[in-house]
Design a protein around this motif. Sequence first.
Motif, PDB file in Angstrom:
ATOM      1  N   ILE A 105       1.074  -1.248   0.037  1.00 46.58           N
ATOM      2  CA  ILE A 105      -0.078   0.281   0.183  1.00 46.58           C
ATOM      3  C   ILE A 105       1.005   1.333  -0.093  1.00 46.58           C
ATOM      4  O   ILE A 105       0.672   2.317  -0.601  1.00 46.58           O
ATOM      5  CB  ILE A 105      -1.066   0.152   1.064  1.00 46.58           C
ATOM      6  N   THR A 106       1.860   1.359   0.789  1.00 46.90           N
ATOM      7  CA  THR A 106       2.732   2.406   0.827  1.00 46.90           C
ATOM      8  C   THR A 106       3.587   2.646  -0.442  1.00 46.90           C
ATOM      9  O   THR A 106       3.818   3.796  -0.996  1.00 46.90           O
ATOM     10  CB  THR A 106       3.957   2.139   1.956  1.00 46.90           C
ATOM     11  N   TYR A 127      -8.969  -1.258  -1.728  1.00 42.09           N
ATOM     12  CA  TYR A 127      -9.123   0.269  -1.871  1.00 42.09           C
ATOM     13  C   TYR A 127      -9.465   1.103  -0.696  1.00 42.09           C
ATOM     14  O   TYR A 127      -8.781   2.255  -0.763  1.00 42.09           O
ATOM     15  CB  TYR A 127     -10.400   0.201  -3.289  1.00 42.09           C
ATOM     16  N   GLU A 128     -10.421   0.580   0.187  1.00 45.76           N
ATOM     17  CA  GLU A 128     -10.293   1.407   1.377  1.00 45.76           C
ATOM     18  C   GLU A 128      -9.042   1.603   1.869  1.00 45.76           C
ATOM     19  O   GLU A 128      -8.712   2.881   2.482  1.00 45.76           O
ATOM     20  CB  GLU A 128     -11.316   0.598   2.393  1.00 45.76           C
ATOM     21  N   ARG A 129      -8.396   0.752   2.220  1.00 46.24           N
ATOM     22  CA  ARG A 129      -6.852   0.904   2.632  1.00 46.24           C
ATOM     23  C   ARG A 129      -5.860   1.950   2.046  1.00 46.24           C
ATOM     24  O   ARG A 129      -5.338   2.692   2.575  1.00 46.24           O
ATOM     25  CB  ARG A 129      -6.103  -0.301   2.906  1.00 46.24           C
ATOM     26  N   ARG A 150      -7.372   5.426   2.624  1.00 39.42           N
ATOM     27  CA  ARG A 150      -6.876   6.158   3.776  1.00 39.42           C
ATOM     28  C   ARG A 150      -5.243   6.493   3.916  1.00 39.42           C
ATOM     29  O   ARG A 150      -4.980   7.437   4.515  1.00 39.42           O
ATOM     30  CB  ARG A 150      -7.409   5.095   4.973  1.00 39.42           C
ATOM     31  N   ALA A 151      -4.500   5.489   3.310  1.00 40.31           N
ATOM     32  CA  ALA A 151      -3.246   5.897   3.112  1.00 40.31           C
ATOM     33  C   ALA A 151      -2.836   7.190   2.313  1.00 40.31           C
ATOM     34  O   ALA A 151      -2.046   7.961   2.585  1.00 40.31           O
ATOM     35  CB  ALA A 151      -2.385   4.636   2.418  1.00 40.31           C
ATOM     36  N   LEU A 152      -3.864   7.249   1.283  1.00 45.36           N
ATOM     37  CA  LEU A 152      -3.635   8.642   0.248  1.00 45.36           C
ATOM     38  C   LEU A 152      -3.681   9.836   1.137  1.00 45.36           C
ATOM     39  O   LEU A 152      -3.054  10.803   1.206  1.00 45.36           O
ATOM     40  CB  LEU A 152      -4.575   8.489  -0.924  1.00 45.36           C
ATOM     41  N   GLY A 206      -1.536  13.010   2.827  1.00 46.58           N
ATOM     42  CA  GLY A 206      -1.809  14.352   2.313  1.00 46.58           C
ATOM     43  C   GLY A 206      -1.850  14.595   0.757  1.00 46.58           C
ATOM     44  O   GLY A 206      -1.967  15.781   0.294  1.00 46.58           O
ATOM     45  N   LEU A 207      -2.149  13.438  -0.027  1.00 46.48           N
ATOM     46  CA  LEU A 207      -2.352  13.334  -1.232  1.00 46.48           C
ATOM     47  C   LEU A 207      -3.866  13.936  -1.558  1.00 46.48           C
ATOM     48  O   LEU A 207      -4.585  13.222  -0.996  1.00 46.48           O
ATOM     49  CB  LEU A 207      -2.024  12.253  -1.856  1.00 46.48           C
ATOM     50  N   GLY A 208      -4.095  14.827  -2.533  1.00 46.69           N
ATOM     51  CA  GLY A 208      -5.385  15.314  -2.777  1.00 46.69           C
ATOM     52  C   GLY A 208      -6.120  14.554  -4.039  1.00 46.69           C
ATOM     53  O   GLY A 208      -6.962  15.051  -4.319  1.00 46.69           O
TER      54      GLY A 208
END
Length: 387
Positions: free
Chosen positions: A221-222, A245-247, A250-252, A256-258
């Motif tokens: 995910i990272t 996709y949920e994970r 949340r990671a995005l 701080g990615l918009g």
Amino acid sequence: MGADHSSRRHWLARLVAGGWALAGARAVHAQATPGVSPQAILIGQVLSMQAGRNDHGVATRQGVEAGVRRVNAEGGILGRQLQIRVADDDAKPDQAEALAHQLVADGVFLLFGSIEGGPSNAVMKAANAKNVPFFAPMAGSPTLRRPLQPLVFPVRAEHRDEFRALLAHGGSLGMRRAAFLQSDTEVGRLHLANVQLACADLGWQPPLALPIGSEVSDAQITAMVQRLREARCELIFNHGSIGVYERLIRALRQAGLGIACYGVNSGSAQLAKRLGELSHGMLFTQVVPSPWERKTALTRDYQTDFRAAFPDPEFSYGSLEGYLSVRALAEALRRSGRDLSRAGFVKTLETASFEVAGFKLRYTREEHIGSTFVDTALVTRDGRFRH
């Protein structure tokens, strides 16, 4: 859902263990045309309810039952009552295929109404092996349509149409760089090819592909977040895999990615519920109208019939799609005439165009289209879907 858990368990146990209105099923099996008697038409449905754990599957099945009650109250199919025998595949493709074979052996006229891509493709495999029609798979997999599957007749639009609608919406906002989260399977790669074609047609850059396996680690995910950052993607959407996709969403947000996060209809309600406030402003495609509004004849019929059958459960996309699918089945059976046969059913649908309460469906010998209806819905701050 609004129904209490004990009544829900009772309903599911009665439905799956005893079937749905199966008196006389043995006599039906003995007829020259399997599943057809002077009194009834017996249909087999394999879908993923997972013993009540799959809210979407339960809702879909309830919508089907509400539709069956309406059809039978209006006199059935040219005087025959519509009966559905249900089998729960537990969201396992191998089990779905085996259950489809068993339903055919038990004497159903055709197979109907699976959900999710893997189980639907498995049911299609059984239908082809047994030369039995498969009507209204509730999945958007391209393999259900291309190459042409002579026995398969979808009702809902496919994911290809949904991908294009999501990209068109993003493009209207000036976006041109997309990422696509997809399963690392043959079907997932077919979906990616359709996304690539849509991007090319709409003037987007080639999409960033994010293929995933059945297990996705936190490190993966990272790494995906970093790839999205480096590619400067403006939009991401998915096919299935709502847990992953949920994970990723949340990671995005934690990073701080918009980037705008969109999605297809499959699992949209569940994903929005899981994300809570993080879902606000997300855009999803839907393949049926809003089940909460009364703007169409279809949704007005659905709300009346669903509430009569189930006083407590909430309206939902899943139950509306199930309701639409069984009413489309009823119309297709009527058009096949009183002298019903599997070959006649297929021949009738090869040149059929009709409406179900204003909802248009079309089939030809070259392409089993069904519906091309795709709408978009925005998740509001109160967690509702606004069309």
